[in-house]
Structures are given as structure tokens and as C-alpha cells.
Design a protein around this motif. Structure first.
Motif, PDB file in Angstrom:
ATOM      1  N   VAL A 125      -6.971   5.300 -17.275  1.00 49.86           N
ATOM      2  CA  VAL A 125      -7.238   4.111 -16.462  1.00 49.86           C
ATOM      3  C   VAL A 125      -8.728   4.093 -16.146  1.00 49.86           C
ATOM      4  CG1 VAL A 125      -6.844   2.962 -14.255  1.00 49.86           C
ATOM      5  CG2 VAL A 125      -4.943   4.065 -15.430  1.00 49.86           C
ATOM      6  N   ARG A 126      -9.353   2.973 -16.429  1.00 52.34           N
ATOM      7  CA  ARG A 126     -10.763   2.818 -16.077  1.00 52.34           C
ATOM      8  C   ARG A 126     -10.949   1.487 -15.360  1.00 52.34           C
ATOM      9  NH1 ARG A 126     -14.881   5.654 -19.098  1.00 52.34           N
ATOM     10  NH2 ARG A 126     -13.944   7.125 -20.563  1.00 52.34           N
ATOM     11  N   GLY A 127     -12.032   1.409 -14.588  1.00 56.77           N
ATOM     12  CA  GLY A 127     -12.341   0.155 -13.908  1.00 56.77           C
ATOM     13  C   GLY A 127     -13.508  -0.521 -14.587  1.00 56.77           C
ATOM     14  N   ASP A 128     -13.876  -1.712 -14.058  1.00 59.48           N
ATOM     15  CA  ASP A 128     -15.082  -2.368 -14.563  1.00 59.48           C
ATOM     16  C   ASP A 128     -16.287  -1.505 -14.260  1.00 59.48           C
ATOM     17  OD1 ASP A 128     -13.877  -4.456 -15.654  1.00 59.48           O
ATOM     18  OD2 ASP A 128     -14.195  -5.857 -13.993  1.00 59.48           O
ATOM     19  N   GLY A 129     -16.272  -0.924 -13.062  1.00 56.37           N
ATOM     20  CA  GLY A 129     -17.350  -0.030 -12.675  1.00 56.37           C
ATOM     21  C   GLY A 129     -16.751   1.289 -12.233  1.00 56.37           C
ATOM     22  N   LEU A 130     -17.073   1.672 -11.022  1.00 54.56           N
ATOM     23  CA  LEU A 130     -16.552   2.940 -10.515  1.00 54.56           C
ATOM     24  C   LEU A 130     -15.217   2.725  -9.830  1.00 54.56           C
ATOM     25  CD1 LEU A 130     -19.853   4.301  -8.956  1.00 54.56           C
ATOM     26  CD2 LEU A 130     -18.735   5.108 -11.041  1.00 54.56           C
ATOM     27  N   ILE A 131     -14.419   3.797  -9.783  1.00 50.50           N
ATOM     28  CA  ILE A 131     -13.200   3.765  -8.982  1.00 50.50           C
ATOM     29  C   ILE A 131     -13.542   4.475  -7.667  1.00 50.50           C
ATOM     30  CG2 ILE A 131     -10.816   4.554  -8.803  1.00 50.50           C
ATOM     31  CD1 ILE A 131     -10.759   4.426 -11.915  1.00 50.50           C
ATOM     32  N   VAL A 147     -15.111   7.968  -9.012  1.00 50.34           N
ATOM     33  CA  VAL A 147     -14.971   8.522 -10.366  1.00 50.34           C
ATOM     34  C   VAL A 147     -15.026   7.384 -11.391  1.00 50.34           C
ATOM     35  CG1 VAL A 147     -13.538  10.435  -9.520  1.00 50.34           C
ATOM     36  CG2 VAL A 147     -12.441   8.331 -10.362  1.00 50.34           C
ATOM     37  N   HIS A 148     -15.081   7.771 -12.673  1.00 51.57           N
ATOM     38  CA  HIS A 148     -15.116   6.750 -13.734  1.00 51.57           C
ATOM     39  C   HIS A 148     -13.731   6.363 -14.241  1.00 51.57           C
ATOM     40  CE1 HIS A 148     -19.409   8.162 -14.325  1.00 51.57           C
ATOM     41  NE2 HIS A 148     -19.508   6.860 -14.095  1.00 51.57           N
ATOM     42  N   GLY A 149     -12.806   7.314 -14.094  1.00 48.54           N
ATOM     43  CA  GLY A 149     -11.475   6.989 -14.605  1.00 48.54           C
ATOM     44  C   GLY A 149     -10.474   8.064 -14.260  1.00 48.54           C
ATOM     45  N   ILE A 150      -9.233   7.796 -14.656  1.00 49.46           N
ATOM     46  CA  ILE A 150      -8.158   8.747 -14.384  1.00 49.46           C
ATOM     47  C   ILE A 150      -7.351   8.946 -15.662  1.00 49.46           C
ATOM     48  CG2 ILE A 150      -6.002   9.073 -13.106  1.00 49.46           C
ATOM     49  CD1 ILE A 150      -7.381   7.732 -10.749  1.00 49.46           C
ATOM     50  N   MET A 155       3.818   2.565 -22.073  1.00 47.71           N
ATOM     51  CA  MET A 155       3.487   3.072 -20.740  1.00 47.71           C
ATOM     52  C   MET A 155       2.212   2.427 -20.209  1.00 47.71           C
ATOM     53  SD  MET A 155       5.429   4.829 -18.961  1.00 47.71           S
ATOM     54  CE  MET A 155       4.328   5.486 -17.721  1.00 47.71           C
ATOM     55  N   ALA A 156       1.227   2.247 -21.082  1.00 50.72           N
ATOM     56  CA  ALA A 156      -0.027   1.613 -20.656  1.00 50.72           C
ATOM     57  C   ALA A 156       0.251   0.207 -20.132  1.00 50.72           C
ATOM     58  CB  ALA A 156      -1.011   1.575 -21.827  1.00 50.72           C
ATOM     59  N   GLU A 157       1.138  -0.514 -20.849  1.00 51.88           N
ATOM     60  CA  GLU A 157       1.533  -1.850 -20.405  1.00 51.88           C
ATOM     61  C   GLU A 157       2.146  -1.789 -19.004  1.00 51.88           C
ATOM     62  OE1 GLU A 157       1.607  -4.981 -21.974  1.00 51.88           O
ATOM     63  OE2 GLU A 157       0.143  -4.057 -23.337  1.00 51.88           O
ATOM     64  N   ARG A 158       3.036  -0.825 -18.851  1.00 50.60           N
ATOM     65  CA  ARG A 158       3.771  -0.701 -17.591  1.00 50.60           C
ATOM     66  C   ARG A 158       2.799  -0.389 -16.445  1.00 50.60           C
ATOM     67  NH1 ARG A 158       8.459   3.680 -17.371  1.00 50.60           N
ATOM     68  NH2 ARG A 158       9.245   2.519 -19.174  1.00 50.60           N
ATOM     69  N   ILE A 159       1.858   0.496 -16.737  1.00 50.69           N
ATOM     70  CA  ILE A 159       0.884   0.863 -15.707  1.00 50.69           C
ATOM     71  C   ILE A 159       0.015  -0.349 -15.364  1.00 50.69           C
ATOM     72  CG2 ILE A 159      -1.165   2.280 -15.231  1.00 50.69           C
ATOM     73  CD1 ILE A 159       0.236   4.468 -16.980  1.00 50.69           C
ATOM     74  N   ASN A 160      -0.384  -1.098 -16.374  1.00 53.81           N
ATOM     75  CA  ASN A 160      -1.196  -2.288 -16.136  1.00 53.81           C
ATOM     76  C   ASN A 160      -0.475  -3.276 -15.235  1.00 53.81           C
ATOM     77  OD1 ASN A 160      -3.721  -2.018 -17.301  1.00 53.81           O
ATOM     78  ND2 ASN A 160      -2.892  -2.320 -19.353  1.00 53.81           N
ATOM     79  N   LEU A 196      -8.901  -2.907 -12.806  1.00 54.58           N
ATOM     80  CA  LEU A 196      -8.572  -1.656 -13.481  1.00 54.58           C
ATOM     81  C   LEU A 196      -7.774  -1.967 -14.740  1.00 54.58           C
ATOM     82  CD1 LEU A 196      -7.505   0.440 -10.389  1.00 54.58           C
ATOM     83  CD2 LEU A 196      -9.595   0.708 -11.747  1.00 54.58           C
ATOM     84  N   ARG A 197      -7.933  -1.103 -15.726  1.00 56.23           N
ATOM     85  CA  ARG A 197      -7.156  -1.325 -16.944  1.00 56.23           C
ATOM     86  C   ARG A 197      -6.726   0.021 -17.516  1.00 56.23           C
ATOM     87  NH1 ARG A 197      -5.914  -3.546 -21.708  1.00 56.23           N
ATOM     88  NH2 ARG A 197      -7.463  -2.911 -23.223  1.00 56.23           N
ATOM     89  N   ALA A 198      -5.435   0.102 -17.843  1.00 55.91           N
ATOM     90  CA  ALA A 198      -4.918   1.315 -18.476  1.00 55.91           C
ATOM     91  C   ALA A 198      -4.869   1.096 -19.988  1.00 55.91           C
ATOM     92  CB  ALA A 198      -3.516   1.616 -17.954  1.00 55.91           C
TER      93      ALA A 198
END
Ligand SMILES: Nc1ncnc2c1ncn2[C@@H]1O[C@H](COP(=O)(O)OP(=O)(O)O)[C@@H](O)[C@H]1O
Ligand SMILES: [Mg+2]
Lengths: 414, 219
Positions: A64-70, A219-222, A235-240, A249-251
Motif C-alpha cells: 500500500v502506498r500513498g500519493d505522498g507520505l503515510i 512512512v512511504h508504504g506498508i 486481495m489488492a482489490e479488496r484492500i482498495n 492510498l492504493r494497494a
């Protein structure tokens, strides 16, 4: 058994002939093609499998990452853990740094990780080849094996680390402040067996990375581990769907993240498969020419079959079946040959290495002393269907020639 | 309607050779009665083979009518109605003598015990009981032709067409094959049409015909 199948079998295995030469050579030709197809696609599949495994091992299943920082990773982690299928999460921060040891600089990407939690998501310990992950604290660093060699740094040595933030500070202070780099002790090496990672990545605790980059708690991502057997893309779809949208945020699954690379891998395999299929095609051509010669040689017997009541399509079936039979037998023999060779592949490599005295080099470049092999069912099916199909087609031209013969003319021919 | 086993009327056949038209048969009338033996002689190239191919239905006439046992000749009925023997023996080299004989039955469906017994019996009658498991390459010319005769008779045809069956054999062997053909046909009540050059062979049949300039006449 219909007469044309009987006769086809008799032409392949003539009565009283102990070794049916034509049949053996034809079957062997096809079998060699099948064996090469199976061996190469399995070994390539094995490498592909290893590479995929390594990719998941370094990135986790879903990221999972964001546009910028999380800004608040802890809250996001709690949220993620509530999604069914999510097993564990671990935050990371990353960015390029300069690492200097005895005036030798390298510019790896530095990964800030949570040494206590990363093991739940990524089996990092498996790839630590010197020192230990447990020893990683705020004043230490773990280097990729190739990076360590390039720097010449060993366990216990201290390296200097500059982040891009340092240049910013230098500029702001207009040179009247002494800027000190961060000194980190080397406490381990890792080796994934992948040049890009082993040569240009280093690991530090997340807090150290946040310090170096001035991130605060962000942080930058998880990285996320999902239940074994679940589809990473699903799973990525489900998380999104479960993620709060305002945070942008986008997984993404590891498959999506590496799709270019995976595409190249797949493309290479398909191309290889396609090209090697031509061995079967060449073998089939020789079957065609042998059968064509047989049709010409047997012209008058074919005429006689017509006189005895044979229909053109039955005559055609007689020759077509010979191609089909050679295809089936060649496939079976080829599968046996291919899997047989795969079964003793390590011995072959061993002998090869001994003859060429290249065992050390093999170990160094491939990291594993045994060749990986994975036979993907789809390639197996494609090999079987392709080979039998091509061989049957090989019988078609002779069959057509034979069916076209008119009994009267065939009987007249001298 | 006669009781002829085969009846041909006005059979004509011409070949185009380049732009030349060769009229090989110009209206042949022929009737063969059940069990009768007929010989056909004629010069080389007079159209004897062409005639037999028309009679067997392997080739079609340009004009004329052909009936087998009173019904219009039809290709599908050939394998049961008539047997053929040729100058060359056309045995299948990959299978033994017995299997070659049995091939005739195989074409009509899977051969059973009856067909096998008959094939064995026929091989014995042509004097090849001991050679049943020999491949064609292991047999002499005369023996091969005898296998071909047994094959032609396997399906109990009503008519046997023989096109110069002794053409590739020496005189002595040829005489023996003809004797065998005639006696087998007599025993089984099979009608025989024998194309031959040999006057002595022709004289042994009950009716002698002569093909000349596309017409059939009593020799
Ligand atoms: N398919 C054909 N095309 C052209 N001419 C043919 C063909 N078949 C036979 N002929 C000609 O017809 C004539 C009769 O041939 P054939 O019946 O074989 O004679 P025979 O058997 O009496 O020796 C010959 O002149 C031969 O050249
Ligand atoms: Mg002739």
C-alpha cells in the motif's frame, strides 16, 4: 479394428521385422523435440518460479502506498489488519543515499524497516548471509552482499551515510555549519541472488531512515502478507475497496507492481517455446516426406485396395493415422525422456561443471547448486496437443495424395 | 432379362491422348453365365484390361450398360460380387500370406472365425498351407500369384476377373496357376473371365472370345 487402422499399424510395425526402422526414427525425431520442449520450458519455469518467489520475498504480497507520505502508519496498519485475508503488515520508508567507506562512495537505495515485525511479512532472515537481522539497531546497517564487496566494508566496519537532506542542510547553512554524516556499523549482509538488490540496497531500522529523511513518524508504504493461497490481485482489490479514499492510498499486488518484468519473463518463455516447437515441426516434415515416399512406392497396392473396395477417405485415414500414431508415441517417449533428464539434471550439471571445472562460477552466478525446474501444466498441455496435432497434420499431405489415386490408374502404373 | 451373372451391352471407351482420341472399345456386348469360364484374347493394346476394368466397375464406360446378377453394377457391391487377379500380384509386403488373403474380408468388416477358417482353407487349396506365415518377399512369383488367387476367392465372389494372371510367370508355373484357377472356380461354382495371350490356356475355358478393333468376337 477397421482395415485402415490395421494396415497403418502394420506399415508402422511390419510383420516379422524386429526393428521397425522408419517408425523408430520418426518417433525419435518427434520425441527429441518434445523432450527439448519439456526440459527447456521446465527449467525456464523453474527460474521464473524462483524469481517470482524472490520478488514476493522482498516485497510482500501486496503493497500500500500513498500519493505522498503515510502520516499515521500505525492507524492504517490497524485498519488493514481488520480486512479478512490480511495476515501481517509492516511499514517501510525508502530513498537513495550515499554510503561512503574509506573514501569509496556507493549510492544504494536505503530501506527503513521494522526489524521486529518484518519477519512476519517478508522472510528476510532466510536471505541474511552474514551477521544477523536481530543485531540491527539505530546505529547499524545491513548491506547487500554485492554492495558490501563494492564498498570493501566488512562486519563491524563503520560506514558514513548521507541522505539528500544533508545537501539541503548544507545549502541552508551556507557553509558556516559543520555537517556530520551518520555513522553506521555494518552488522550483516543479505543476498537475494539478484544483482539489482544485492548490489544497490541497504537496510536500516525505520526510525533511522525517518531521521535521515526527516520524515518524522511518516512512512512511504506498508507491505502486507496475505493468507497463503489467496490471489494477490484479488486481495489488492479488496484492500482498495476497504481503504479510506481521501488519503489517496492504493494497494497493488506484487504482480501488478512487477508486471513489466513478469511480462518479459513470460514473453521470453513463450518465445522460447514457440521457437523450440519448430524442432517438432522439422521432425514432422521428415515424417511427411517418408510417408509421401511410401505413398508413391505403394501406388499399386493402394490401387489394389481400391479394387478390394477401399474408399478414398479410408485410404487417407490409413496414412493420417500413421502421422497421428507417430505423434502420440513421440510425445510419450519425449515426455519420458524429458522428465528423465530433468530427474537427473543435478548430476548432469555436476558432470558438466567437473568437465569444464566451472563449479565455483556456477555457484557464484546462479546462487544455487541445483537447477530449478517447474513444469507449468499449460506448457505441458500445449506440448502434448501441439505435437500430436502437428504430427497428424504431417500425415495429411501423404493421405491426400493417396486418396486422390484412382484405382485404375494406380494399377496401371509401372 | 437373362439369368446372366454379368451382362454388358454396347460398352464403349475412348481415351484422349494429347489431341488424339483413341477409341479402345466400340460397343462390346458380353454375357457371362453363372459358373461358366470365358477367355478373352487379343493383341497387346487391344483394350483387354480396359474391358476388364469396365466389367469390374473400377472404371466407367463412356456409354453402354452393365449389370451384375441382373442389377445395375454399383461400386459398393463390387467387393462381394467379384474377385480380381492381376498380372502383378499386388500383395501387401508388410503382412504375411495369410493376412494378405484375409485382407479381402477385412475390407468388408472385422474378420471372424469363419473368415479365418476360409482363408486357411483357401491357402491350403492353393498349396500354400505351410507358407501361411511367410511374407510376400519370401515367396516365389508363382506362390505370390496363388496367394492373390486365394485372396480374390475369399469373399466367395460369383465372378472372378483375371487379367493376364500368368504374364509375369514362367511357362510351367503359369500352367499350374491356370489349372488351379480353373479347378477352384469349377469347385466353387465361380464364373471366370480370363484374359490371356496363351492359346493353350484359352482353350481350357468353356468359351473363347477375341477382342479386335474394339469389338468382341468368338475366336
Ligand atoms: N488411361 C489411359 N489414357 C490413355 N490411353 C490409355 C489409358 N489406358 C489405356 N490406354 C490405351 O488404351 C489401349 C488399350 O489398353 P489396354 O486396355 O491396357 O490394352 P491391353 O490390356 O489389351 O494390352 C492402349 O492403346 C492404351 O495405350
Ligand atoms: Mg492389359
Amino acid at each position: 479394428m477397421p482395415w485402415y487402422l490395421y494396415l497403418a499399424l502394420k506399415q508402422l510395425f511390419p510383420t516379422g521385422r524386429r526393428f521397425p526402422f522408419f517408425t523408430a526414427i520418426s518417433v525419435l525425431g518427434v520425441a527429441l523435440g518434445v523432450a527439448v520442449l519439456i526440459i527447456s520450458s521446465s527449467v525456464m519455469g523453474g527460474f521464473g518460479h524462483k524469481i517470482r518467489e524472490m520478488t514476493v520475498d522482498t516485497q510482500g504480497d501486496v503493497q500500500v502506498r500513498g500519493d505522498g507520505l503515510i502520516a499515521d502508519p500505525a492507524a492504517l496498519q490497524v485498519q488493514l489488519m481488520k480486512i479478512p485475508g490480511v495476515v501481517a503488515t509492516t511499514p517501510f520508508a525508502e530513498g537513495p543515499v550515499a554510503v561512503i567507506y574509506q573514501l569509496k562512495p556507493q549510492f544504494p537505495g536505503l530501506q527503513g524497516i521494522d526489524p521486529n515485525r518484518i519477519g512476519n511479512v517478508i522472510p528476510l532472515n532466510r536471505y541474511i548471509t552474514g551477521g544477523s537481522l536481530a543485531a540491527l539497531d539505530d546505529d547499524s546497517i545491513i548491506l547487500g552482499s554485492q554492495l558490501a564487496i563494492a564498498l570493501g566494508a566488512r562486519l563491524g566496519d563503520k560506514v558514513e551515510v548521507y541522505s539528500p537532506l544533508a545537501f539541503e542542510k548544507l545549502r541552508m547553512s551556507k557553509g558556516d555549519e559543520v555537517f556530520l554524516p551518520r555513522e553506521l556499523r555494518v552488522v550483516g549482509y543479505f543476498e537475494f541472488g539478484h544483482q539489482a538488490l544485492d548490489g544497490s540496497v541497504a537496510l536500516v531500522p525505520l526510525r533511522a531512515m525517518q531521521d535521515l529523511y526527516g520524515l518524522g513518524r511518516a512512512v512511504h508504504g506498508i507491505n502486507i502478507k496475505i493468507t497463503h493461497g489467496l490471489d494477490a490481485d484479488v486481495m489488492a482489490e479488496r484492500i482498495n475497496a476497504a481503504l479510506p479514499s481521501p488519503q489517496h492510498l492504493r494497494a497493488r499486488s506484487w504482480i501488478e507492481i512487477n508486471q513489466d518484468f513478469l511480462f518479459v519473463l513470460q514473453f521470453e518463455r513463450n518465445m522460447m517455446f514457440f521457437l523450440l516447437m519448430f524442432i517438432v515441426v522439422v521432425a514432422a516434415f521428415s515424417v511427411t516426406s517418408s510417408l509421401l515416399i511410401a505413398v508413391v512406392r505403394k501406388t499399386r497396392e493402394i490401387g489394389l485396395l481400391g479394387a478390394l473396395g477401399a474408399k478414398p477417405r479410408q485410404v487417407a485415414a490409413c496414412f493420417c493415422f500413421q502421422g497421428f500414431f507417430i505423434g502420440v508415441a513421440g510425445t510419450l517417449v519425449g515426455l519420458g525422456l524429458g522428465f528423465g533428464v530433468l530427474g537427473v539434471r543435478d548430476n548432469i550439471i555436476e558432470i558438466f561443471a567437473r568437465i569444464t571445472q566451472s563449479k565455483a562460477a556456477l555457484l557464484r552466478f546462479y546462487q544455487f547448486s541445483h537447477l530449478p525446474s517447474y513444469t507449468e501444466p499449460s506448457y505441458l498441455v500445449a506440448t502434448i496437443i501441439g505435437t500430436i496435432g502437428i504430427s497428424t497434420l504431417a500425415g495429411l499431405l501423404p493421405a491426400w495424395r493417396a486418396a486422390k489415386l484412382k484405382p485404375v490408374e494406380a494399377l496401371r502404373s509401372e | 432379362m437373362s439369368d446372366a451373372i454379368l451382362s454388358g451391352r454396347g460398352l464403349a471407351k475412348a481415351y484422349l491422348s494429347g489431341d488424339r482420341r483413341i477409341e479402345v472399345l466400340r460397343g462390346v456386348d458380353l454375357e457371362i453365365l453363372p459358373g461358366e469360364s470365358v477367355s478373352i484374347r487379343g493383341e497387346s493394346g487391344s483394350g483387354k484390361s480396359t474391358l476388364l476394368n469396365l466389367l469390374s466397375g473400377l472404371d466407367t464406360a463412356d456409354s453402354g450398360e452393365l449389370a451384375w446378377a441382373g442389377a445395375p453394377a454399383h461400386g459398393d457391391a463390387r467387393a462381394r460380387f467379384l474377385g480380381m487377379v492381376f498380372q502383378s500380384f499386388y500383395l501387401i509386403p508388410e503382412i504375411d500370406a495369410f493376412a494378405n488373403v484375409l485382407m479381402a474380408a477385412r475390407m468388408l468388416g472385422a474378420p471372424g472365425a469363419v473368415e479365418r477358417a476360409r482363408a486357411k482353407d483357401l491357402l491350403a487349396r492353393v498349396g500354400l498351407a505351410e507358407r501361411a506365415t511367410h511374407l510376400p518377399s519370401q515367396l516365389s512369383g508363382g506362390e505370390r500369384q496363388r496367394v492373390a488367387v486365394a485372396r480374390a476367392l475369399l469373399n466367395s465372389p460369383r465372378l472372378l476377373l483375371a487379367d493376364e494372371p500368368t504374364g509375369n510367370l514362367d511357362e510351367h508355373t503359369g500352367d499350374a496357376v491356370i489349372e488351379l484357377l480353373l479347378s477352384l472356380c469349377r469347385e466353387t461354382g465361380t464364373a471366370l473371365a480370363l484374359v490371356t495371350h496363351n492359346v493353350a490356356h484359352a482353350k481350357k475355358t468353356s468359351r473363347q472370345l477375341f477382342l479386335h478393333e474394339g469389338k468382341l468376337s468368338h475366336g
